[in-house]
Design a protein around this motif. Structure first.
Motif, PDB file in Angstrom:
ATOM      1  N   THR A 197     -10.949   3.133   2.889  1.00 40.68           N
ATOM      2  CA  THR A 197     -11.819   4.202   3.391  1.00 40.68           C
ATOM      3  C   THR A 197     -13.086   4.274   2.545  1.00 40.68           C
ATOM      4  N   LEU A 251     -11.040  13.172  -1.905  1.00 43.64           N
ATOM      5  CA  LEU A 251     -11.777  12.374  -0.912  1.00 43.64           C
ATOM      6  C   LEU A 251     -11.839  13.099   0.436  1.00 43.64           C
ATOM      7  N   GLU A 252     -10.739  13.774   0.780  1.00 41.73           N
ATOM      8  CA  GLU A 252     -10.723  14.514   2.049  1.00 41.73           C
ATOM      9  C   GLU A 252     -11.709  15.681   2.010  1.00 41.73           C
ATOM     10  N   GLU A 270      -6.839  11.560  -3.363  1.00 41.25           N
ATOM     11  CA  GLU A 270      -6.907  11.565  -1.893  1.00 41.25           C
ATOM     12  C   GLU A 270      -7.390  12.933  -1.394  1.00 41.25           C
ATOM     13  N   ALA A 328      -3.388   3.893  -3.818  1.00 38.18           N
ATOM     14  CA  ALA A 328      -4.802   3.747  -4.187  1.00 38.18           C
ATOM     15  C   ALA A 328      -5.428   2.605  -3.387  1.00 38.18           C
ATOM     16  N   ARG A 379      -4.722   1.803  -0.386  1.00 37.51           N
ATOM     17  CA  ARG A 379      -5.004   2.273   0.986  1.00 37.51           C
ATOM     18  C   ARG A 379      -6.312   3.075   0.967  1.00 37.51           C
ATOM     19  N   LEU A 380      -6.455   3.941  -0.053  1.00 38.25           N
ATOM     20  CA  LEU A 380      -7.660   4.774  -0.153  1.00 38.25           C
ATOM     21  C   LEU A 380      -8.935   3.939  -0.269  1.00 38.25           C
ATOM     22  N   VAL A 410      -2.912   9.781  -7.633  1.00 34.69           N
ATOM     23  CA  VAL A 410      -3.579   9.294  -6.423  1.00 34.69           C
ATOM     24  C   VAL A 410      -3.575  10.378  -5.333  1.00 34.69           C
ATOM     25  N   ARG A 411      -2.535  11.220  -5.350  1.00 40.16           N
ATOM     26  CA  ARG A 411      -2.492  12.316  -4.358  1.00 40.16           C
ATOM     27  C   ARG A 411      -3.705  13.248  -4.527  1.00 40.16           C
ATOM     28  N   GLU A 457       0.817  -1.226   0.000  1.00 35.26           N
ATOM     29  CA  GLU A 457       0.000   0.000   0.000  1.00 35.26           C
ATOM     30  C   GLU A 457       0.848   1.272   0.000  1.00 35.26           C
ATOM     31  N   LEU A 487     -14.156   9.095  -5.657  1.00 36.37           N
ATOM     32  CA  LEU A 487     -12.963   8.360  -6.100  1.00 36.37           C
ATOM     33  C   LEU A 487     -12.944   8.279  -7.625  1.00 36.37           C
TER      34      LEU A 487
END
Ligand SMILES: NC(=O)c1ccc[n+]([C@@H]2O[C@H](COP(=O)([O-])OP(=O)(O)OC[C@H]3O[C@@H](n4cnc5c(N)ncnc54)[C@H](OP(=O)(O)O)[C@@H]3O)[C@@H](O)[C@H]2O)c1
Length: 383
Positions: free
Chosen positions: A310, A351-352, A348, A304, A306-307, A344-345, A299, A322
């Motif tokens: 969530t 998503l936040e 993320e 991705a 790891r995300l 992916v950053r 991960e 996503l």
């Protein structure tokens, strides 16, 4: 004779589907081929498959085909025409192979019309999986996976009680950067990222495979397709792409489906599972392969993955976020606007910033999808 409409006919999946149809021309025929801009490819397909209709969702591309199609093949333009081709009473099956959530209206229309739908366009289920599968149940539509991993799981689940499953396992090749030094990943170019070691695919999914966002999307796809709770879904790296998917049962036995990595196999299975259609994929020579390797997903190398934990643990809005953020960031990377590691950053960050709420109506899906696309563009501008 059974009639098919192929949405996304001019793409990589569309090409493999054309090959399967030509092999079974006595039993299956193209009713409509739907493309977007690639009129040159559509012209070749129209001469090879002789469908009743050709649709280009881009009207300028349709203009290019005027007067050039084989005799008897009619031409239309626009997404409404694509939807009409997916729902026409003469159509037995729709292969949904557009790329991105833009494919959702036509695929969902096919489901509403009660068609057998071979689903390659995974973004439909990522964006609106709950609504899509509920509509399929209500309208008597059969949704059959085309993604090789899900086609494998579909075969491993066949005829067995759902309640006896302890885990669904999707395999992942790990893409072209499985062994690349993470310190150099920011320098990866689009040309490097679109070359997959085992599969020949369209540009967007190839980049998704390189970030492993593809596996994240596939876990959400599996959640809705097989009605599995997130805790029963997992992924494992399998570099050879021979084992496509597995199902672990409560008694500890694991069923796996193996085949050469060739999308004509799963497409043939989606078109007709019983009896299986032949597709001319090469037969497996396991002695020649000698070994099949498996390893846990890293991960840190592939954030991705790891995300996705969530996203699967949250409400439907997170999957919409996503997907929409990834579509924008993936394209921005291919346009050389952001480095590989920012894909992916950016997702993320979206998503936040996005909400974690349930989404029950299609209008809400579209308004969130639009909102997140705008948000992601501004995140990219401010990187
Ligand atoms: N390729 C694979 O091996 C593979 C495996 C499993 C799942 N999938 C899934 O299958 C889907 C298609 O993948 P692919 O690799 O075949 O992609 P692709 O080669 O890029 O083809 C995409 C298709 O979608 C059409 N399209 C693009 N933008 C569109 C728009 N705005 N409106 C309507 N149609 C549009 C393209 O039309 P034009 O080219 O005419 O513009 C083309 O026909 C994706 O969801 C992917 O994740 C692919």
């Amino acid at each position: 004779m059974k009639y098919l409409t192929i949405l996304g006919a001019t793409g990589s999946i569309g090409g493999s589907a054309a090959d399967v149809l030509l092999r079974h021309a006595d039993a299956f025929s193209a009713y409509a081929l739907v493309g977007h801009r690639n009129h040159q490819r559509m012209l070749e397909l129209a001469y090879a498959l002789h469908p009743r209709w050709v649709v280009m969702t881009d009207s300028a591309a349709a203009e290019q085909l005027k007067g050039r199609l084989p005799e008897g093949v009619q031409l239309e333009a626009g997404m409404d025409a694509a939807i009409a081709m997916a729902t026409n009473p003469s159509v037995d099956m729709v292969l949904a192979a557009m790329v991105g959530s833009v494919g959702l209206p036509a695929a969902l229309a096919a489901v509403r019309a009660g068609k057998r739908v071979g689903l390659a366009n995974k973004e439909c289920l990522v964006t609106a999986g709950r609504i899509f599968m509920q509509t399929a149940r209500e309208c008597g539509a059969e949704v059959v996976p085309v993604d090789s991993e899900h086609a494998a799981v579909h075969q491993c689940l066949a005829g067995r009680a759902h309640g006896l499953v302890s885990r669904v396992i999707l395999t992942a090749s790990g893409g072209p950067f499985r062994d690349r030094d993470p310190a150099t990943m920011h320098a990866i170019t689009p040309d490097e990222a679109v070359v997959h070691p085992n599969w020949n695919m369209g540009a967007k999914i190839s980049v998704d495979s390189a970030t492993m966002m593809n596996k994240a999307l596939e876990l959400i796809e599996a959640r809705w397709l097989f009605d599995m709770p997130p805790e029963k879904l997992s992924a494992i790296i399998h570099p050879q792409s021979i084992v496509h998917g597995m199902v672990e049962y409560l008694d500890g036995s694991v069923l796996a489906q193996l085949a050469a990595p060739d999308m004509r196999g799963p497409i043939a299975y989606a078109i007709q599972a019983d009896p299986h259609l032949t597709s001319d994929i090469s037969m497996l020579d396991l002695a020649k392969h000698g070994r099949l390797d498996f390893q846990a997903v890293d991960e840190v190398r592939f954030p991705a993955m790891r995300l996705i934990k969530t996203v699967l643990a949250g409400h439907d809005s997170l999957a919409i976020t996503l997907n929409a953020a990834n579509e924008i960031a993936n394209q921005a990377f291919r346009d050389r606007r952001i480095p590989f590691t920012d894909i992916v950053r950016v997702v993320e960050q979206a998503l936040e910033a996005g909400e974690d709420v349930s989404v029950d109506a299609l209008d809400d899906v579209w308004s969130r999808d639009h909102e997140i696309r705008c948000l992601t563009e501004s995140l990219i501008t401010n990187l």
